[in-house]
Design an enzyme around this catalytic site. Structure first.
Site, PDB file in Angstrom:
ATOM      1  N   GLY A  19       0.777  -1.239   0.000  1.00 14.28           N
ATOM      2  CA  GLY A  19       0.000   0.000   0.000  1.00 14.28           C
ATOM      3  C   GLY A  19       0.805   1.283   0.000  1.00 14.28           C
ATOM      4  N   SER A  20       2.039   1.240  -0.532  1.00  9.76           N
ATOM      5  CA  SER A  20       2.813   2.497  -0.531  1.00  9.76           C
ATOM      6  C   SER A  20       2.169   3.539  -1.459  1.00  9.76           C
ATOM      7  CB  SER A  20       4.276   2.244  -0.919  1.00  9.76           C
ATOM      8  OG  SER A  20       4.383   1.915  -2.275  1.00  9.76           O
ATOM      9  N   HIS A 111       0.064   0.369 -13.651  1.00  9.30           N
ATOM     10  CA  HIS A 111       0.834  -0.834 -13.976  1.00  9.30           C
ATOM     11  C   HIS A 111       2.318  -0.461 -14.035  1.00  9.30           C
ATOM     12  CE1 HIS A 111       1.388  -4.885 -15.449  1.00  9.30           C
ATOM     13  NE2 HIS A 111       2.265  -4.390 -16.315  1.00  9.30           N
ATOM     14  N   GLU A 181       5.782   6.034  -9.621  1.00  9.41           N
ATOM     15  CA  GLU A 181       4.369   5.853  -9.244  1.00  9.41           C
ATOM     16  C   GLU A 181       3.970   6.851  -8.168  1.00  9.41           C
ATOM     17  OE1 GLU A 181       3.530   1.213 -10.223  1.00  9.41           O
ATOM     18  OE2 GLU A 181       4.253   1.633  -8.216  1.00  9.41           O
TER      19      GLU A 181
HETATM   20  C1  GRF Z   1       2.736  -1.068  -7.798  1.00 14.56           C
HETATM   21  O1  GRF Z   1       3.997  -1.268  -8.344  1.00 14.56           O
HETATM   22  C2  GRF Z   1       1.703  -1.020  -8.883  1.00 14.56           C
HETATM   23  O2  GRF Z   1       2.191  -0.615 -10.120  1.00 14.56           O
HETATM   24  C3  GRF Z   1       1.262  -2.438  -8.996  1.00 14.56           C
HETATM   25  O3  GRF Z   1       1.321  -2.929  -7.681  1.00 14.56           O
HETATM   26  C4  GRF Z   1       2.301  -2.229  -6.937  1.00 14.56           C
HETATM   27  C5  GRF Z   1       1.701  -1.805  -5.643  1.00 14.56           C
HETATM   28  O4  GRF Z   1       2.676  -1.344  -4.752  1.00 14.56           O
HETATM   29  N1  GRF Z   1       0.020  -2.526  -9.687  1.00 14.56           N
HETATM   30  P1  GRF Z   1       2.265  -0.728  -3.359  1.00 14.56           P
HETATM   31  O5  GRF Z   1       1.436  -1.786  -2.616  1.00 14.56           O
HETATM   32  O6  GRF Z   1       1.467   0.492  -3.610  1.00 14.56           O
HETATM   33  O7  GRF Z   1       3.540  -0.445  -2.641  1.00 14.56           O
END
Ligand code: GRF
Length: 202
Positions: A19-20, A111, A181
């Site tokens: 959930g970062s 993604h 992201e």
């Molecule tokens: C991210 O890399 C996203 O692109 C993928 O899942 C990952 C989730 O990471 N769909 P986090 O749980 O938000 O750290």
């Protein structure tokens, strides 16, 4: 006397993992005048993202496979909570057509690669970065896109690239991608909502 009503849009974030991204999204919208993160949905009762939601006192919903895929896909619950928009941030289940129809053009996903390459079923997390490195790609990046009934398939909203160095490993590439992201996902969500609702205030 004239009354002005500020339109409020409520977002539900769906996540299966740490959930970062969800945390960055929550922080970005924490004091937003017209957009709020109202609900965190997870298919895993022990997902890290639920602890993050608790830290920010955000309502959570742990969903069950059968109800999601063979019953109402939680559309009634989401509508009853007034959810306007759904953000998938590391959510590993395919979205059932019922939910896609109920939230047409209102579900987006992130993604960790440049779609249409390195997408589809089984292409998530480290599998994506391992495949990119194995193919000796010179660049990778992130794709934010609308969700349809196929994995990693709907209309692309934005892609941001990064270079893949010769000495990059799946772990170092994952770090670069996560940074992209965190930097771009929250503001892209905001832009989508602003574009769809011209009367929203910033
Ligand atoms: C991210 O890399 C996203 O692109 C993928 O899942 C990952 C989730 O990471 N769909 P986090 O749980 O938000 O750290």
């Amino acid at each position: 006397m004239m009354h002005t009503t500020t339109i409020q849009k409520k977002i539900a974030v769906f996540a299966s993992g740490a959930g970062s991204n969800t945390e960055k999204i929550i922080m970005y919208f924490a004091s937003h005048p017209s957009i709020s993160i109202s609900l965190i949905v997870s298919n895993k009762a022990n997902a890290g993202v639920l602890k993050i939601a608790a830290n920010f006192s955000i309502h959570t919903l742990v969903i069950e496979k059968e109800k999601f895929f063979t019953q109402n896909a939680y559309t009634d619950e989401l509508k009853n909570l007034g959810i306007d928009f759904i953000v998938l941030a590391g959510f590993l289940w395919r979205i059932p057509i019922k939910l896609i129809e109920a939230y047409s053009n209102k579900i987006i996903n992130i993604h960790p690669a440049l779609l249409p390459k390195y997408g589809g079923k089984g292409m998530y997390g480290h599998y994506v970065h391992e495949a990119v490195i194995a193919a000796k790609e010179k660049e990778s990046g992130i794709t934010i896109h609308y969700v349809d009934e196929q994995y990693d398939h709907g209309n692309i909203i934005i892609q941001i690239k990064c270079s893949v160095a010769e000495n990059d490993t799946p772990t170092s590439l994952a770090e670069k991608i996560h940074q992209l992201e965190h930097q771009f996902f929250p503001s892209t969500i905001e832009k989508c909502l602003m574009e769809q609702n011209h009367s929203l205030t910033l």
